[in-house]
Design a protein around this motif. Structure first.
Motif, PDB file in Angstrom:
ATOM      1  N   VAL A  40       0.802  -1.203   0.021  1.00 13.09           N
ATOM      2  CA  VAL A  40      -0.026  -0.030   0.017  1.00 13.09           C
ATOM      3  C   VAL A  40       0.767   1.095   0.106  1.00 13.09           C
ATOM      4  O   VAL A  40       0.380   2.197  -0.575  1.00 13.09           O
ATOM      5  CB  VAL A  40      -0.918   0.004   1.227  1.00 13.09           C
ATOM      6  CG1 VAL A  40      -1.933   1.203   1.118  1.00 13.09           C
ATOM      7  CG2 VAL A  40      -1.941  -1.303   1.135  1.00 13.09           C
ATOM      8  N   SER A  41       2.196   1.418   0.666  1.00  9.88           N
ATOM      9  CA  SER A  41       2.942   2.402   0.637  1.00  9.88           C
ATOM     10  C   SER A  41       3.311   2.504  -0.713  1.00  9.88           C
ATOM     11  O   SER A  41       3.413   3.852  -1.018  1.00  9.88           O
ATOM     12  CB  SER A  41       4.060   2.120   1.596  1.00  9.88           C
ATOM     13  OG  SER A  41       5.042   0.777   1.062  1.00  9.88           O
ATOM     14  N   HIS A  42       3.554   1.529  -1.681  1.00  4.05           N
ATOM     15  CA  HIS A  42       4.130   2.041  -3.099  1.00  4.05           C
ATOM     16  C   HIS A  42       2.898   2.698  -3.941  1.00  4.05           C
ATOM     17  O   HIS A  42       2.943   3.491  -4.714  1.00  4.05           O
ATOM     18  CB  HIS A  42       4.289   0.726  -3.696  1.00  4.05           C
ATOM     19  CG  HIS A  42       5.511   0.147  -3.301  1.00  4.05           C
ATOM     20  ND1 HIS A  42       5.721  -1.003  -2.200  1.00  4.05           N
ATOM     21  CD2 HIS A  42       6.855   0.589  -3.819  1.00  4.05           C
ATOM     22  CE1 HIS A  42       6.844  -1.285  -2.285  1.00  4.05           C
ATOM     23  NE2 HIS A  42       7.712  -0.536  -3.127  1.00  4.05           N
ATOM     24  N   LEU A  43       1.542   2.101  -3.492  1.00  3.14           N
ATOM     25  CA  LEU A  43       0.278   2.856  -4.274  1.00  3.14           C
ATOM     26  C   LEU A  43       0.274   4.396  -3.458  1.00  3.14           C
ATOM     27  O   LEU A  43      -0.021   5.135  -4.289  1.00  3.14           O
ATOM     28  CB  LEU A  43      -0.941   1.967  -3.733  1.00  3.14           C
ATOM     29  CG  LEU A  43      -2.472   2.462  -4.030  1.00  3.14           C
ATOM     30  CD1 LEU A  43      -2.562   2.582  -5.704  1.00  3.14           C
ATOM     31  CD2 LEU A  43      -3.449   1.785  -3.453  1.00  3.14           C
ATOM     32  N   VAL A  44       0.482   4.505  -2.212  1.00  2.00           N
ATOM     33  CA  VAL A  44       0.347   5.911  -1.793  1.00  2.00           C
ATOM     34  C   VAL A  44       1.332   6.820  -2.511  1.00  2.00           C
ATOM     35  O   VAL A  44       1.128   7.758  -2.810  1.00  2.00           O
ATOM     36  CB  VAL A  44       0.579   5.826  -0.381  1.00  2.00           C
ATOM     37  CG1 VAL A  44       0.554   7.351   0.161  1.00  2.00           C
ATOM     38  CG2 VAL A  44      -0.896   5.186   0.310  1.00  2.00           C
ATOM     39  N   ARG A  45       2.578   6.300  -2.626  1.00  3.89           N
ATOM     40  CA  ARG A  45       3.692   6.835  -3.144  1.00  3.89           C
ATOM     41  C   ARG A  45       3.336   7.248  -4.556  1.00  3.89           C
ATOM     42  O   ARG A  45       3.453   8.310  -5.169  1.00  3.89           O
ATOM     43  CB  ARG A  45       4.950   6.149  -3.167  1.00  3.89           C
ATOM     44  CG  ARG A  45       6.125   6.756  -3.722  1.00  3.89           C
ATOM     45  CD  ARG A  45       6.425   8.171  -3.180  1.00  3.89           C
ATOM     46  NE  ARG A  45       7.755   8.634  -3.707  1.00  3.89           N
ATOM     47  CZ  ARG A  45       7.891   9.762  -3.987  1.00  3.89           C
ATOM     48  NH1 ARG A  45       6.885  10.524  -3.465  1.00  3.89           N
ATOM     49  NH2 ARG A  45       8.884  10.206  -4.433  1.00  3.89           N
ATOM     50  N   LEU A  46       2.705   6.231  -5.095  1.00  2.88           N
ATOM     51  CA  LEU A  46       2.453   6.389  -6.732  1.00  2.88           C
ATOM     52  C   LEU A  46       1.385   7.632  -6.856  1.00  2.88           C
ATOM     53  O   LEU A  46       1.403   8.359  -7.695  1.00  2.88           O
ATOM     54  CB  LEU A  46       1.832   5.069  -7.461  1.00  2.88           C
ATOM     55  CG  LEU A  46       1.663   5.095  -8.686  1.00  2.88           C
ATOM     56  CD1 LEU A  46       3.165   5.390  -9.539  1.00  2.88           C
ATOM     57  CD2 LEU A  46       1.226   3.833  -9.415  1.00  2.88           C
ATOM     58  N   LEU A  47       0.347   7.481  -6.131  1.00  3.94           N
ATOM     59  CA  LEU A  47      -0.784   8.491  -6.096  1.00  3.94           C
ATOM     60  C   LEU A  47      -0.216  10.189  -5.734  1.00  3.94           C
ATOM     61  O   LEU A  47      -0.460  10.814  -6.390  1.00  3.94           O
ATOM     62  CB  LEU A  47      -1.847   8.170  -5.172  1.00  3.94           C
ATOM     63  CG  LEU A  47      -2.693   6.974  -5.495  1.00  3.94           C
ATOM     64  CD1 LEU A  47      -3.607   6.506  -4.064  1.00  3.94           C
ATOM     65  CD2 LEU A  47      -3.357   7.041  -7.002  1.00  3.94           C
ATOM     66  N   ARG A  48       0.768   9.897  -4.951  1.00  8.65           N
ATOM     67  CA  ARG A  48       1.336  11.303  -4.817  1.00  8.65           C
ATOM     68  C   ARG A  48       2.131  11.961  -5.714  1.00  8.65           C
ATOM     69  O   ARG A  48       2.141  12.932  -6.317  1.00  8.65           O
ATOM     70  CB  ARG A  48       2.342  11.384  -3.344  1.00  8.65           C
ATOM     71  CG  ARG A  48       1.483  11.012  -2.155  1.00  8.65           C
ATOM     72  CD  ARG A  48       2.622  10.979  -0.804  1.00  8.65           C
ATOM     73  NE  ARG A  48       1.967  10.864   0.446  1.00  8.65           N
ATOM     74  CZ  ARG A  48       2.394  10.447   1.365  1.00  8.65           C
ATOM     75  NH1 ARG A  48       3.602   9.936   1.571  1.00  8.65           N
ATOM     76  NH2 ARG A  48       1.606  10.611   2.482  1.00  8.65           N
ATOM     77  N   ILE A  49       2.891  10.908  -6.565  1.00  8.49           N
ATOM     78  CA  ILE A  49       3.442  11.373  -7.862  1.00  8.49           C
ATOM     79  C   ILE A  49       2.667  11.725  -8.654  1.00  8.49           C
ATOM     80  O   ILE A  49       2.848  12.614  -9.419  1.00  8.49           O
ATOM     81  CB  ILE A  49       4.337  10.199  -8.333  1.00  8.49           C
ATOM     82  CG1 ILE A  49       5.670   9.847  -7.037  1.00  8.49           C
ATOM     83  CG2 ILE A  49       5.140  10.323  -9.562  1.00  8.49           C
ATOM     84  CD1 ILE A  49       6.221   8.400  -7.412  1.00  8.49           C
ATOM     85  N   ARG A  50       1.515  10.916  -9.114  1.00  9.70           N
ATOM     86  CA  ARG A  50       0.573  11.384  -9.902  1.00  9.70           C
ATOM     87  C   ARG A  50       0.047  12.603  -9.786  1.00  9.70           C
ATOM     88  O   ARG A  50      -0.240  13.386 -10.635  1.00  9.70           O
ATOM     89  CB  ARG A  50      -0.393  10.158  -9.988  1.00  9.70           C
ATOM     90  CG  ARG A  50      -1.701  10.409 -11.253  1.00  9.70           C
ATOM     91  CD  ARG A  50      -2.379   9.316 -11.134  1.00  9.70           C
ATOM     92  NE  ARG A  50      -1.703   8.187 -11.807  1.00  9.70           N
ATOM     93  CZ  ARG A  50      -2.242   6.840 -11.820  1.00  9.70           C
ATOM     94  NH1 ARG A  50      -3.605   6.496 -11.557  1.00  9.70           N
ATOM     95  NH2 ARG A  50      -1.523   5.809 -12.257  1.00  9.70           N
ATOM     96  N   ARG A  51      -0.406  13.022  -8.441  1.00 11.70           N
ATOM     97  CA  ARG A  51      -0.753  14.263  -8.110  1.00 11.70           C
ATOM     98  C   ARG A  51       0.073  15.254  -8.626  1.00 11.70           C
ATOM     99  O   ARG A  51      -0.503  16.437  -9.074  1.00 11.70           O
ATOM    100  CB  ARG A  51      -1.091  14.147  -6.705  1.00 11.70           C
ATOM    101  CG  ARG A  51      -1.167  15.824  -5.887  1.00 11.70           C
ATOM    102  CD  ARG A  51      -2.354  16.364  -6.416  1.00 11.70           C
ATOM    103  NE  ARG A  51      -2.795  17.528  -5.783  1.00 11.70           N
ATOM    104  CZ  ARG A  51      -3.604  18.534  -6.118  1.00 11.70           C
ATOM    105  NH1 ARG A  51      -4.227  18.326  -7.373  1.00 11.70           N
ATOM    106  NH2 ARG A  51      -3.751  19.527  -5.533  1.00 11.70           N
TER     107      ARG A  51
END
Length: 247
Positions: A40-51
């Motif tokens: 999930v940490s990777h998912l959160v990180r990916l969402l932050r990058i996408r933002r």
């Protein structure tokens, strides 16, 4: 909770792999069988990058922006300035179709000219459009101011001048036009010397002016312009007609 990947979703894997290569997203450990274990940490990180990338931040600049230092602020200031310029450009683009819908003559010029060119003869509108390819925005603004002034009878008389007009008719018209041209040059200094108002090389600009004058005027018009120029600049040697932005 973990997510495993072994390349089954080609497009998604390529996208995530690019994030790994650029640097913002750490590559996870691999499980047996070569699967990457995403949490999930990777998912959160990916969402932050996408933002951040959705805001326009380049992927390579994501770590810098996240640092919050002066470089991050500069990146965001540059991004904001770029977005502001893009919004202004798009707003100008929206004005033009609206102007064309209301006024077909606006097909020739930008919406900034409004209805100023509506009653111009076709030749003058064509000349104005040709000049827009070589003049700076400041010079075009001066032309816009010039067109907003009340037009006298001389403009109409010049426009309908017969191609076979007698020599004395041409001379009288030139003598009456010369003071008006002198006043225009005095009131609009940027148009008195087109050399300082060009956004193209001088040789290219002069070619456009000369060819446009010849293309959109008949011989009597050109003769009158030569006579006006002779009255204003008698004794000077230069390209005939190069200072007439209005005609």
């Amino acid at each position: 909770m973990e997510y495993a990947s072994a390349g089954g979703a080609r497009g998604h894997d390529d996208h995530v792999r690019h994030h790994h290569e650029i640097g913002p997203l750490d590559e996870p450990e691999r499980a047996s069988g070569g699967y990457k274990r995403y949490g999930v940490s990777h998912l959160v990180r990916l969402l932050r990058i996408r933002r951040l990338t959705d805001l326009g931040v380049a992927l390579a600049d994501v770590p810098s922006v996240e640092s919050g230092d002066e470089k991050a602020r500069q990146i965001l200031r540059d991004l904001d300035a770029g977005l502001a310029a893009d919004i202004e450009r798009r707003q100008r683009m929206r004005r033009d179709p609206a102007a064309v819908m209301e006024n077909r003559a606006a097909l020739d010029m930008s919406a900034d000219f409004g209805t100023l060119t509506d009653d111009l003869p076709e030749a003058q509108r064509s000349l104005l459009l040709a000049y827009s390819s070589i003049l700076t925005p400041e010079a075009m603004a001066a032309l816009r101011e010039q067109l907003s002034e009340p037009r006298g009878d001389l403009d109409a008389e010049f426009a309908v001048l017969d191609e076979d007009a007698a020599d004395e008719v041409r001379q009288r018209l030139a003598e009456r036009m010369a003071p008006d041209v002198r006043r225009q040059q005095r009131d609009h200094l940027g148009l008195a010397d087109l050399g300082s108002s060009l956004r193209r090389e001088t040789v290219v600009a002069e070619s456009v002016v000369v060819h446009a004058l010849v293309e959109f005027h008949h011989c009597a018009h050109l003769d009158v312009l030569r006579r006006v120029y002779a009255i204003l600049y008698e004794g000077e040697t230069t390209e005939s007609g190069s200072n007439y932005a209005r005609e």
